[in-house]
Every structure is written in C-alpha cells, then in structure tokens.
Scaffold this motif. Structure first.
Motif, short mmCIF file in Angstrom:
data_model
loop_
_atom_site.label_atom_id
_atom_site.label_comp_id
_atom_site.label_asym_id
_atom_site.label_seq_id
_atom_site.Cartn_x
_atom_site.Cartn_y
_atom_site.Cartn_z
N SER A 1 0.83 -1.21 0.00
CA SER A 1 0.00 0.00 0.00
C SER A 1 0.86 1.26 0.00
CB SER A 1 -0.92 0.02 1.21
OG SER A 1 -1.77 -1.09 1.21
N VAL A 2 1.92 1.26 0.79
CA VAL A 2 2.81 2.42 0.83
C VAL A 2 3.50 2.60 -0.52
CG1 VAL A 2 4.94 3.32 1.85
CG2 VAL A 2 3.15 2.39 3.32
N PHE B 1 -8.75 9.74 -16.69
CA PHE B 1 -9.67 8.73 -17.19
C PHE B 1 -8.95 7.71 -18.07
CE2 PHE B 1 -13.01 7.34 -20.21
CZ PHE B 1 -13.88 6.76 -19.29
N ILE B 2 -8.10 8.18 -18.96
CA ILE B 2 -7.36 7.28 -19.86
C ILE B 2 -6.40 6.40 -19.06
CG2 ILE B 2 -5.64 7.21 -21.72
CD1 ILE B 2 -7.02 9.75 -22.82
N ILE B 3 -5.67 6.97 -18.12
CA ILE B 3 -4.74 6.19 -17.30
C ILE B 3 -5.50 5.14 -16.50
CG2 ILE B 3 -3.18 6.33 -15.31
CD1 ILE B 3 -2.26 9.05 -16.44
N GLY B 4 -6.65 5.51 -15.94
CA GLY B 4 -7.45 4.56 -15.17
C GLY B 4 -7.93 3.39 -16.01
N ILE B 5 -8.42 3.66 -17.19
CA ILE B 5 -8.90 2.58 -18.07
C ILE B 5 -7.76 1.69 -18.52
CG2 ILE B 5 -9.88 2.14 -20.36
CD1 ILE B 5 -11.79 4.43 -19.91
N ASP C 1 3.77 5.83 -5.62
CA ASP C 1 3.60 5.91 -7.07
C ASP C 1 2.48 6.88 -7.42
OD1 ASP C 1 4.04 5.10 -9.80
OD2 ASP C 1 2.19 3.92 -9.62
N ALA C 2 1.37 6.80 -6.71
CA ALA C 2 0.25 7.70 -6.96
C ALA C 2 0.63 9.15 -6.63
CB ALA C 2 -0.97 7.27 -6.15
N LEU C 3 1.44 9.33 -5.61
CA LEU C 3 1.91 10.68 -5.26
C LEU C 3 2.73 11.28 -6.39
CD1 LEU C 3 2.32 12.94 -3.09
CD2 LEU C 3 4.39 11.69 -2.44
N ALA C 4 3.59 10.48 -7.00
CA ALA C 4 4.41 10.97 -8.11
C ALA C 4 3.53 11.38 -9.29
CB ALA C 4 5.41 9.90 -8.54
N VAL C 5 2.50 10.60 -9.58
CA VAL C 5 1.59 10.95 -10.67
C VAL C 5 0.82 12.21 -10.32
CG1 VAL C 5 -0.45 10.19 -11.96
CG2 VAL C 5 1.40 8.58 -11.49
#
Length: 116
Positions: free
Chosen positions: A35-36, A65-69, A41-45
C-alpha cells in the motif's frame, strides 16, 4: 537501481531459495508495504499532474480517465495471462524478468548519457 534489481532476480533464479514458499500476500505487513509503495507511485503521478500548465479540473480529467482505463485493462489482461500460462513459465519468469529489468536500466542509462 533497475539493473541491481534485475541482477538480484537472476541470482535468485539460480539459487535454490525456499523462502519464497513462505510468502503470504494476505499478511498485514505485506499489505501495508504494498500500500505504501502504491501510494508513493500515486503521489508521483499527482505531483506531475499538478505541474501541468493548465490548472483547471477539466484538463486533468481526460488523462486521469485514460490512465485509469488502461491500468484496469492491463491488470485484467495480466491476471488472465498469469492464470493461464503462469504455471508453465513460472520457472523461467524470474530469469526473464531480471534480464528485462537490466535491459530497461541500460536503455535509460544510455539515453541519458549518450548524446544524440
């Protein structure tokens, strides 16, 4: 860093290490660690989205939206491929992954050090 991890994977492929048999992905410590790592990774994005020139929410929704799909589809495809051929190639997957990580690390190194 990628080459180091790739070398470690190749080394572990050729050594008989029984510690992998004790890996439990439902262990609380494993879940917290993953999780960390995912949060970093999400923080960098998120920081990269904050650095976009346009600051309105509509300009960010399209890439999100595109990244999520794409992430969802690749996760599903990876799970299907892993379930179907995982047992057949499991023995050589660590070796192949290590070689691939070293190749990616060398490619990045050469791109940033060799002038075009």
């Amino acid at each position: 860093l990628l080459s180091f991890l790739g070398g470690k994977m190749i080394y572990e492929h050729f050594t008989n290490n029984d510690c992998n048999k004790n890996f439990n992905p439902t262990n609380l410590l494993v879940i917290i660690t993953l999780s960390v790592a995912t949060s970093i990774d999400a923080l960098a994005v998120g920081i990269s989205f904050a650095c976009l020139e346009a600051y309105d929410i509509l300009s960010i929704l399209s890439p999100v939206f595109i990244i999520g799909i794409v992430a969802f589809l690749f996760s599903i495809i990876g799970s299907i491929i892993g379930a179907t051929i995982g047992n057949k190639v499991r023995i050589h997957a660590e070796l192949f992954g290590g070689i691939l990580l070293i190749a990616i690390g060398l490619k990045i190194l050469l791109e940033h050090t060799v002038a075009n």
